[in-house]
Design a protein around this motif. Structure first.
Motif, short mmCIF file in Angstrom:
data_model
loop_
_atom_site.label_atom_id
_atom_site.label_comp_id
_atom_site.label_asym_id
_atom_site.label_seq_id
_atom_site.Cartn_x
_atom_site.Cartn_y
_atom_site.Cartn_z
N ALA A 1 -24.00 -46.16 -34.65
CA ALA A 1 -23.38 -46.81 -35.23
C ALA A 1 -21.93 -46.83 -34.37
O ALA A 1 -20.91 -47.77 -34.63
N PHE A 2 -21.55 -45.89 -34.02
CA PHE A 2 -20.44 -45.23 -33.05
C PHE A 2 -20.15 -45.67 -32.29
O PHE A 2 -18.98 -46.16 -32.04
N ILE A 3 -20.78 -45.75 -31.71
CA ILE A 3 -21.20 -46.98 -30.19
C ILE A 3 -20.83 -47.79 -30.29
O ILE A 3 -20.30 -49.27 -29.73
N SER A 4 -21.12 -48.67 -31.44
CA SER A 4 -20.90 -49.97 -31.93
C SER A 4 -20.10 -49.90 -31.75
O SER A 4 -19.19 -51.48 -31.76
N LEU A 5 -18.97 -49.16 -32.92
CA LEU A 5 -17.95 -49.20 -33.19
C LEU A 5 -16.97 -49.57 -32.57
O LEU A 5 -16.01 -50.18 -32.30
N ARG A 6 -17.27 -48.74 -31.48
CA ARG A 6 -15.81 -48.54 -30.03
C ARG A 6 -16.55 -49.37 -29.25
O ARG A 6 -15.53 -50.13 -28.66
N LEU A 7 -17.48 -50.19 -29.14
CA LEU A 7 -17.07 -51.23 -27.95
C LEU A 7 -16.78 -52.72 -28.98
O LEU A 7 -16.92 -53.36 -27.79
N THR A 8 -16.96 -52.72 -29.79
CA THR A 8 -16.44 -53.76 -30.55
C THR A 8 -14.71 -54.21 -31.25
O THR A 8 -14.25 -54.48 -31.72
N LYS A 9 -14.06 -52.28 -30.73
CA LYS A 9 -13.27 -52.59 -30.69
C LYS A 9 -12.40 -51.93 -32.01
O LYS A 9 -10.80 -52.46 -32.22
N ILE A 10 -13.35 -51.35 -33.07
CA ILE A 10 -12.79 -51.52 -34.24
C ILE A 10 -12.48 -49.89 -34.31
O ILE A 10 -11.64 -49.47 -34.58
N ILE A 11 -13.08 -48.80 -33.71
CA ILE A 11 -12.39 -47.79 -33.32
C ILE A 11 -12.30 -48.12 -31.93
O ILE A 11 -12.48 -47.85 -30.66
#
Length: 433
Positions: free
Chosen positions: A141-151
């Protein structure tokens, strides 16, 4: 062959169950290439290899074990391959990492032919199993949030909330909402259909283009990744990838077997506490892992999404045979999948939701017992914070016997756990970097 009458089912029911299972797990043909492409593996290579491994494992399950369980490259294992093996080790290419996967697959085959695999599963503490599953879910989940620039990165606090007005962020949030709504209405294949709707939105907002059409013959741009088994063994020794092989084995060993037992139990196929034809079933993922590595994909596992097919009435290998046939058909839609995979916001909602589902195992941890809870907590916490699944597993296995010993419960620790702890300590202390 499939003993349909004995299992109180029919051809129609089994085929419909197979279609249901396929649509709940077909997201893997999009998501797996997306994750492994971060390691530098060509998209088309992983796409085709994913389907080959899925077909081999699922066909074995259908024809030899006669279970309605589908096999495909596992979530979490692909992230470990990309970010903890290739990404964290300088000088280790994805070709070398596939050698480690291949060797792990060979060891799996040997373990599956003996009672040792079941004994290894019994030796791993339940709370550590739950912690590893939850930690991988959080990491995905963390990787996904990072790749989409939410984080996004933050110099003072490592991470912070991204710009919510960016197209990728908005599309991810919309896609996540759509997929969650579909899941709330118990739509079979919600993850897959969520990606389709998100992809349509991306097309009409000009974020996705289909320059190469939709259909093409499957291809393997780099041919066989592992053509010589002896070369693979040599690579593992030369680069000292023992800890990597061990981690692949450890994560997959209880993940696959636990899923198989869970699905078989839901389908009413268990005989007491035992799984009939267990050896044939366990061979399916080990053979598929070795074959998949040869063509270019991370280790395979039994998919928990198989429960959707069981819920639709699947009871035999005919369900799995249907899934395998549909995977073969999907191999001809590479250009479509390639275009979709280029937009991380399309696949990210599925990854975030898969991560949340994996986090559900936290509820099973005995939090009121420090010597059981803290090693699991350490495992969960360290995976996303160190960007390493193997580090999380290592810290969990090292801390578990130490805490047990400190509380005078060293007799509860299985000998194999001590062996794992020592091996992981050596890995962290002397084999890092």
């Amino acid at each position: 062959m499939f003993r349909l009458q004995e299992n109180q089912t029919s051809i129609k029911t089994e085929v419909l169950a197979g279609i249901t299972t396929f649509f709940t797990m077909v997201y893997i043909v999009v998501v797996n290439p997306v994750i492994l492409s971060d390691a530098g593996v060509p998209f088309n290579q992983v796409f085709t290899a994913t389907i080959i491994a899925s077909v081999v494992g699922t066909l074995w399950m259908a024809l030899f074990a006669n279970y309605p369980i589908a096999i495909a490259p596992g979530m979490g294992l692909n992230a470990y391959f990309t970010y903890s093996v290739v990404g964290a080790h300088q000088g280790i290419s994805y070709q070398t990492a596939f050698a480690a996967v291949f060797v792990a697959g060979l060891i799996f085959v040997i373990l599956s032919l003996t009672p040792l695999r079941e004994k290894l599963i019994e030796a791993i503490p339940e709370n550590l199993k739950y912690g590893i599953t939850a930690g991988i879910g959080l990491f995905i989940a963390f990787i996904s949030l990072r790749l989409t620039k939410i984080i996004v990165a933050d110099p003072s606090n490592l991470v912070k909330l991204g710009n919510l007005h960016e197209k990728s962020v908005v599309l991810t949030i919309v896609g996540l909402a759509i997929t969650l709504i579909l899941m709330s209405f118990r739509v079979n294949g919600a993850l897959f259909f969520g990606m389709i709707v998100t992809g349509i939105i991306a097309f009409f907002t000009g974020q996705i283009h289909f320059k190469e059409g939709f259909v093409a013959l499957p291809s393997l741009p780099e041919g066989l990744m592992i053509a010589n088994p002896f070369t693979a063994l040599t690579d593992v020794v030369h680069y000292s990838l023992y800890a990597v092989v061990f981690s692949f084995i450890l994560v997959t060993i209880f993940d696959t077997t636990g899923t198989m037992v869970g699905v078989a139990n839901q389908a009413g196929l268990m005989k007491g506490d035992k799984l009939p034809r267990a050896r044939h079933a366990l061979l399916s993922d080990s053979i598929a892992t070795a074959v998949g590595a040869m063509f270019g994909t991370s280790p395979t596992t039994a998919f928990i999404e198989s429960t959707s097919g069981v819920a639709a009435g699947g009871r035999t290998g005919l369900t799995s045979l249907t899934v395998a046939a549909l995977f073969i058909l999907s191999a001809f839609f590479g250009p479509l999948v390639s275009a979709v995979s280029g937009i991380s916001a399309i696949t990210a909602p599925a990854l975030i939701i898969v991560g949340s589902l994996m986090m559900g195992s936290i509820a099973k941890i005995r939090w009121n017992e420090l010597d059981e809870a803290f090693p699991a907590f350490l495992t969960i916490l360290s995976m996303p914070l160190t960007s390493s699944i193997s580090t999380g597993i290592a810290l969990g296995f090292i801390s578990y016997p130490l805490l047990k010993t400190a509380r005078g419960k060293w007799r509860e620790v299985h000998l194999l756990v001590w062996v794992f702890a020592v091996l992981f300590f050596i890995q962290l202390a002397f084999l890092q970097g």
